[in-house]
Design an enzyme around this catalytic site. Structure first.
Site, PDB file in Angstrom:
ATOM      1  N   GLY A  48       0.817  -1.218   0.000  1.00  0.00           N
ATOM      2  CA  GLY A  48       0.000   0.000   0.000  1.00  0.00           C
ATOM      3  C   GLY A  48       0.844   1.258   0.000  1.00  0.00           C
ATOM      4  N   CYS A  49       1.889   1.271   0.815  1.00  0.00           N
ATOM      5  CA  CYS A  49       2.746   2.461   0.914  1.00  0.00           C
ATOM      6  C   CYS A  49       3.534   2.687  -0.376  1.00  0.00           C
ATOM      7  CB  CYS A  49       3.668   2.346   2.117  1.00  0.00           C
ATOM      8  SG  CYS A  49       2.744   2.313   3.677  1.00  0.00           S
ATOM      9  N   THR A  50       3.907   1.595  -1.035  1.00  0.00           N
ATOM     10  CA  THR A  50       4.603   1.718  -2.317  1.00  0.00           C
ATOM     11  C   THR A  50       3.671   2.313  -3.360  1.00  0.00           C
ATOM     12  OG1 THR A  50       6.087  -0.120  -1.808  1.00  0.00           O
ATOM     13  CG2 THR A  50       5.806   0.435  -4.140  1.00  0.00           C
ATOM     14  N   ALA A  53       3.225   6.051  -2.563  1.00  0.00           N
ATOM     15  CA  ALA A  53       4.432   6.821  -2.882  1.00  0.00           C
ATOM     16  C   ALA A  53       4.620   6.960  -4.388  1.00  0.00           C
ATOM     17  CB  ALA A  53       5.658   6.161  -2.249  1.00  0.00           C
TER      18      ALA A  53
END
Length: 158
Positions: A48-50, A53
């Site tokens: 999710g964070c990738t 970003a």
């Protein structure tokens, strides 16, 4: 769940100075006179964070054209942030808040629901901070996917 601090539009954005992925200190005050997107995410290199970003990376031109800088903050150490930034070709600073003090001050760390359980953790949050250092928009519990596109559609121009 206990009541935790939340920022609202018009609030003075809490000041911070944190190390970036190279260890260089970066402060919110470095952006005074410009608008800035400050977003908090749980952990570098997770799916999710990738996605989030990379969405910011791919939208950096549109954000810059609207007068916004971007800063991402997580509790990861600078070394992990450096690997993440390099692996994903990120074109904005990632800041390390290992002790979670800034996350807490912005209301982006605290109790949250995770698979039906109450846990302590990073609350995925995004803030628009105006050139005067005041919060223009405070978004808590945002989704990693589609969030940046929605933000761009609703972006107030500075």
């Amino acid at each position: 769940m206990t009541e935790q601090k939340r920022l609202s539009p018009g609030d003075q954005a809490p000041a911070f100075t944190l190390p970036d992925s190279t260890g260089k200190p970066v402060s919110l005050s470095d952006h005074l006179g410009r608008s800035v997107v400050v977003y908090f995410y749980p952990a570098a290199s997770t799916p999710g964070c990738t996605k989030q970003a990379c969405d910011f990376r791919d939208s950096i031109g549109d954000l810059a054209a609207s007068g916004y800088d971007v800063v991402g903050i997580s509790p990861d150490k600078p070394e992990k942030l450096a690997k993440f930034a390099e692996a994903e070709g990120l074109n904005f600073p990632l800041l390390s808040d290992v002790d979670r003090a800034v996350l807490t001050e912005w209301g982006a760390y605290g109790e949250k629901k995770n698979y039906g359980r109450t846990v302590m953790g990073v609350i995925r949050s995004t803030f628009l901070v105006g050139p005067d250092g005041r919060v223009v928009k405070a978004l808590y519990n945002v989704r990693a996917t589609g969030h940046v596109a929605k933000l761009l559609r609703e972006l107030p121009t500075s």
